[in-house]
Design a protein around this motif. Structure first.
Motif, PDB file in Angstrom:
ATOM      1  N   ARG A  33       0.633  15.062 -10.044  1.00  0.00           N
ATOM      2  CA  ARG A  33      -0.144  14.797  -8.835  1.00  0.00           C
ATOM      3  C   ARG A  33      -1.386  14.010  -9.205  1.00  0.00           C
ATOM      4  O   ARG A  33      -1.982  14.254 -10.245  1.00  0.00           O
ATOM      5  N   ILE A  34      -1.738  13.069  -8.339  1.00  0.00           N
ATOM      6  CA  ILE A  34      -2.946  12.285  -8.554  1.00  0.00           C
ATOM      7  C   ILE A  34      -3.659  12.096  -7.220  1.00  0.00           C
ATOM      8  O   ILE A  34      -3.045  12.155  -6.160  1.00  0.00           O
ATOM      9  N   SER A  35      -4.954  11.862  -7.298  1.00  0.00           N
ATOM     10  CA  SER A  35      -5.757  11.621  -6.112  1.00  0.00           C
ATOM     11  C   SER A  35      -6.126  10.142  -6.073  1.00  0.00           C
ATOM     12  O   SER A  35      -6.592   9.590  -7.074  1.00  0.00           O
ATOM     13  N   THR A  36      -5.923   9.498  -4.933  1.00  0.00           N
ATOM     14  CA  THR A  36      -6.186   8.081  -4.784  1.00  0.00           C
ATOM     15  C   THR A  36      -6.451   7.779  -3.311  1.00  0.00           C
ATOM     16  O   THR A  36      -6.473   8.696  -2.497  1.00  0.00           O
ATOM     17  N   THR A  37      -6.628   6.510  -2.985  1.00  0.00           N
ATOM     18  CA  THR A  37      -6.818   6.169  -1.577  1.00  0.00           C
ATOM     19  C   THR A  37      -5.479   6.263  -0.851  1.00  0.00           C
ATOM     20  O   THR A  37      -4.413   6.186  -1.469  1.00  0.00           O
ATOM     21  N   LEU A  38      -5.542   6.387   0.442  1.00  0.00           N
ATOM     22  CA  LEU A  38      -4.331   6.550   1.235  1.00  0.00           C
ATOM     23  C   LEU A  38      -3.430   5.314   1.148  1.00  0.00           C
ATOM     24  O   LEU A  38      -2.210   5.435   1.011  1.00  0.00           O
ATOM     25  N   ALA A  39      -4.025   4.119   1.190  1.00  0.00           N
ATOM     26  CA  ALA A  39      -3.235   2.890   1.125  1.00  0.00           C
ATOM     27  C   ALA A  39      -2.529   2.770  -0.230  1.00  0.00           C
ATOM     28  O   ALA A  39      -1.357   2.388  -0.298  1.00  0.00           O
ATOM     29  N   LYS A  40      -3.229   3.112  -1.307  1.00  0.00           N
ATOM     30  CA  LYS A  40      -2.608   3.057  -2.638  1.00  0.00           C
ATOM     31  C   LYS A  40      -1.524   4.114  -2.777  1.00  0.00           C
ATOM     32  O   LYS A  40      -0.493   3.880  -3.418  1.00  0.00           O
ATOM     33  N   ALA A  41      -1.734   5.289  -2.185  1.00  0.00           N
ATOM     34  CA  ALA A  41      -0.724   6.348  -2.250  1.00  0.00           C
ATOM     35  C   ALA A  41       0.554   5.915  -1.550  1.00  0.00           C
ATOM     36  O   ALA A  41       1.662   6.136  -2.051  1.00  0.00           O
ATOM     37  N   LYS A  42       0.419   5.259  -0.391  1.00  0.00           N
ATOM     38  CA  LYS A  42       1.607   4.802   0.335  1.00  0.00           C
ATOM     39  C   LYS A  42       2.312   3.693  -0.427  1.00  0.00           C
ATOM     40  O   LYS A  42       3.545   3.634  -0.467  1.00  0.00           O
ATOM     41  N   ALA A  43       1.538   2.794  -1.055  1.00  0.00           N
ATOM     42  CA  ALA A  43       2.147   1.731  -1.857  1.00  0.00           C
ATOM     43  C   ALA A  43       2.821   2.318  -3.096  1.00  0.00           C
ATOM     44  O   ALA A  43       3.901   1.876  -3.499  1.00  0.00           O
ATOM     45  N   LEU A  44       2.202   3.334  -3.686  1.00  0.00           N
ATOM     46  CA  LEU A  44       2.772   3.972  -4.877  1.00  0.00           C
ATOM     47  C   LEU A  44       4.066   4.692  -4.536  1.00  0.00           C
ATOM     48  O   LEU A  44       5.012   4.673  -5.326  1.00  0.00           O
ATOM     49  N   ARG A  45       4.134   5.301  -3.370  1.00  0.00           N
ATOM     50  CA  ARG A  45       5.362   5.995  -2.969  1.00  0.00           C
ATOM     51  C   ARG A  45       6.532   5.014  -2.896  1.00  0.00           C
ATOM     52  O   ARG A  45       7.626   5.305  -3.368  1.00  0.00           O
ATOM     53  N   MET A  46       6.277   3.835  -2.316  1.00  0.00           N
ATOM     54  CA  MET A  46       7.332   2.825  -2.242  1.00  0.00           C
ATOM     55  C   MET A  46       7.727   2.325  -3.628  1.00  0.00           C
ATOM     56  O   MET A  46       8.863   1.918  -3.852  1.00  0.00           O
ATOM     57  N   ASN A 101     -10.348  14.509   2.481  1.00  0.00           N
ATOM     58  CA  ASN A 101     -11.561  14.014   3.134  1.00  0.00           C
ATOM     59  C   ASN A 101     -11.869  12.599   2.679  1.00  0.00           C
ATOM     60  O   ASN A 101     -11.428  12.159   1.606  1.00  0.00           O
ATOM     61  N   ASN A 102     -12.663  11.895   3.466  1.00  0.00           N
ATOM     62  CA  ASN A 102     -13.050  10.538   3.100  1.00  0.00           C
ATOM     63  C   ASN A 102     -13.985  10.559   1.894  1.00  0.00           C
ATOM     64  O   ASN A 102     -14.764  11.507   1.718  1.00  0.00           O
ATOM     65  N   ARG A 103     -13.918   9.495   1.103  1.00  0.00           N
ATOM     66  CA  ARG A 103     -14.747   9.383  -0.099  1.00  0.00           C
ATOM     67  C   ARG A 103     -16.207   9.178   0.319  1.00  0.00           C
ATOM     68  O   ARG A 103     -16.499   8.450   1.271  1.00  0.00           O
ATOM     69  N   LEU A 104     -17.122   9.780  -0.416  1.00  0.00           N
ATOM     70  CA  LEU A 104     -18.527   9.742  -0.040  1.00  0.00           C
ATOM     71  C   LEU A 104     -19.130   8.339  -0.125  1.00  0.00           C
ATOM     72  O   LEU A 104     -19.859   7.923   0.758  1.00  0.00           O
ATOM     73  N   GLY A 105     -18.847   7.608  -1.174  1.00  0.00           N
ATOM     74  CA  GLY A 105     -19.509   6.324  -1.388  1.00  0.00           C
ATOM     75  C   GLY A 105     -19.185   5.274  -0.347  1.00  0.00           C
ATOM     76  O   GLY A 105     -20.079   4.654   0.226  1.00  0.00           O
ATOM     77  N   ASP A 106     -17.902   5.078  -0.063  1.00  0.00           N
ATOM     78  CA  ASP A 106     -17.494   4.003   0.845  1.00  0.00           C
ATOM     79  C   ASP A 106     -16.687   4.492   2.050  1.00  0.00           C
ATOM     80  O   ASP A 106     -16.166   3.689   2.810  1.00  0.00           O
ATOM     81  N   ASN A 107     -16.571   5.815   2.207  1.00  0.00           N
ATOM     82  CA  ASN A 107     -15.866   6.411   3.339  1.00  0.00           C
ATOM     83  C   ASN A 107     -14.385   6.011   3.388  1.00  0.00           C
ATOM     84  O   ASN A 107     -13.786   5.938   4.452  1.00  0.00           O
ATOM     85  N   ALA A 108     -13.795   5.756   2.221  1.00  0.00           N
ATOM     86  CA  ALA A 108     -12.379   5.397   2.158  1.00  0.00           C
ATOM     87  C   ALA A 108     -11.526   6.643   2.383  1.00  0.00           C
ATOM     88  O   ALA A 108     -11.877   7.733   1.937  1.00  0.00           O
ATOM     89  N   GLU A 109     -10.403   6.468   3.061  1.00  0.00           N
ATOM     90  CA  GLU A 109      -9.473   7.584   3.282  1.00  0.00           C
ATOM     91  C   GLU A 109      -8.828   7.940   1.953  1.00  0.00           C
ATOM     92  O   GLU A 109      -8.173   7.105   1.327  1.00  0.00           O
ATOM     93  N   MET A 110      -8.970   9.176   1.539  1.00  0.00           N
ATOM     94  CA  MET A 110      -8.409   9.627   0.269  1.00  0.00           C
ATOM     95  C   MET A 110      -7.145  10.451   0.536  1.00  0.00           C
ATOM     96  O   MET A 110      -6.974  11.026   1.609  1.00  0.00           O
ATOM     97  N   ALA A 111      -6.292  10.480  -0.481  1.00  0.00           N
ATOM     98  CA  ALA A 111      -5.046  11.233  -0.360  1.00  0.00           C
ATOM     99  C   ALA A 111      -4.640  11.770  -1.719  1.00  0.00           C
ATOM    100  O   ALA A 111      -5.036  11.232  -2.760  1.00  0.00           O
ATOM    101  N   LEU A 112      -3.854  12.807  -1.685  1.00  0.00           N
ATOM    102  CA  LEU A 112      -3.278  13.401  -2.887  1.00  0.00           C
ATOM    103  C   LEU A 112      -1.793  13.115  -2.837  1.00  0.00           C
ATOM    104  O   LEU A 112      -1.128  13.477  -1.857  1.00  0.00           O
ATOM    105  N   ILE A 113      -1.272  12.457  -3.852  1.00  0.00           N
ATOM    106  CA  ILE A 113       0.173  12.209  -3.908  1.00  0.00           C
ATOM    107  C   ILE A 113       0.721  13.053  -5.043  1.00  0.00           C
ATOM    108  O   ILE A 113       0.136  13.107  -6.126  1.00  0.00           O
ATOM    109  N   GLU A 114       1.822  13.745  -4.768  1.00  0.00           N
ATOM    110  CA  GLU A 114       2.377  14.666  -5.759  1.00  0.00           C
ATOM    111  C   GLU A 114       3.897  14.648  -5.705  1.00  0.00           C
ATOM    112  O   GLU A 114       4.491  14.238  -4.707  1.00  0.00           O
ATOM    113  N   LEU A 115       4.491  15.101  -6.792  1.00  0.00           N
ATOM    114  CA  LEU A 115       5.943  15.263  -6.833  1.00  0.00           C
ATOM    115  C   LEU A 115       6.277  16.571  -6.130  1.00  0.00           C
ATOM    116  O   LEU A 115       5.706  17.622  -6.431  1.00  0.00           O
ATOM    117  N   VAL A 116       7.202  16.518  -5.196  1.00  0.00           N
ATOM    118  CA  VAL A 116       7.502  17.660  -4.325  1.00  0.00           C
ATOM    119  C   VAL A 116       7.989  18.875  -5.119  1.00  0.00           C
ATOM    120  O   VAL A 116       7.546  19.995  -4.882  1.00  0.00           O
TER     121      VAL A 116
END
Length: 174
Positions: A33-46, A101-116
């Motif tokens: 599992r890793i923590s990243t931005t939501l857009a990167k998590a969706k791209a990583l899933r693909m 929650n959104n990241r403090l510095g730039d308010n980016a949407e954060m997400a946790l992506i993990e192996l089910v």
């Protein structure tokens, strides 16, 4: 028109994006599992799901294809040895994205992506959810109780029958 342009470019050049996704995929496979931005998590899933599907068939060819994406020998070994064994019977959907929650510095949407298959918390809840009965199951429960009560009635009837001859013998003796 945007025909055939499915992937998110993430504001990066092609080479930078490929290197970043390869590194993130390696981290996901190693750490589960890793923590990243939501857009990167969706791209990583693909990016990573087809690699996980390839890992189900442990052949030299599939190992070489996966290595061409990840460029990390240890990660490929762990993927084909450990991860592939856990996801063997799953027909896709190997990753889960959980919004944070959104990241403090730039308010980016954060997400946790993990192996089910590596999250024990959700696995236990899923097992508990399977045990839960529906409203329709209630009648089945009554039907299941009915044979048990019938069996109890039969036992009571047998005991009564057994007691009746004993009472007859007592009355004959008296």
């Amino acid at each position: 028109m945007r025909h055939g342009k499915k992937g998110n470019h993430l504001g990066r050049t092609d080479s930078h994006r490929r290197a970043m996704l390869a590194n993130m995929a390696s981290s996901l496979i190693k750490h589960k599992r890793i923590s990243t931005t939501l857009a990167k998590a969706k791209a990583l899933r693909m990016y990573v799901e087809p690699l996980l599907t390839k890992s189900k068939t442990d052949t030299t060819h599939s190992r070489r294809i996966v290595f061409s994406y990840l460029q990390d020998k240890d990660t490929v070994t762990e993927l084909f040895r450990d991860v592939a064994a856990k996801i063997a019977n799953r027909p896709g959907g190997y990753t889960r994205i959980i919004k944070l929650n959104n990241r403090l510095g730039d308010n980016a949407e954060m997400a946790l992506i993990e192996l089910v298959d590596y999250n024990e918390v959700y696995g236990k809840e899923a097992e508990a959810a399977e045990k839960k009965t529906t409203r329709r199951g209630r009648t089945k429960a009554k039907k299941a109780d009915a044979p048990a009560t019938e069996a109890k009635e039969e036992v009571v009837a047998e005991e009564a029958a057994a007691e009746t001859p004993a009472k007859d013998e007592e009355s004959k003796e008296a």
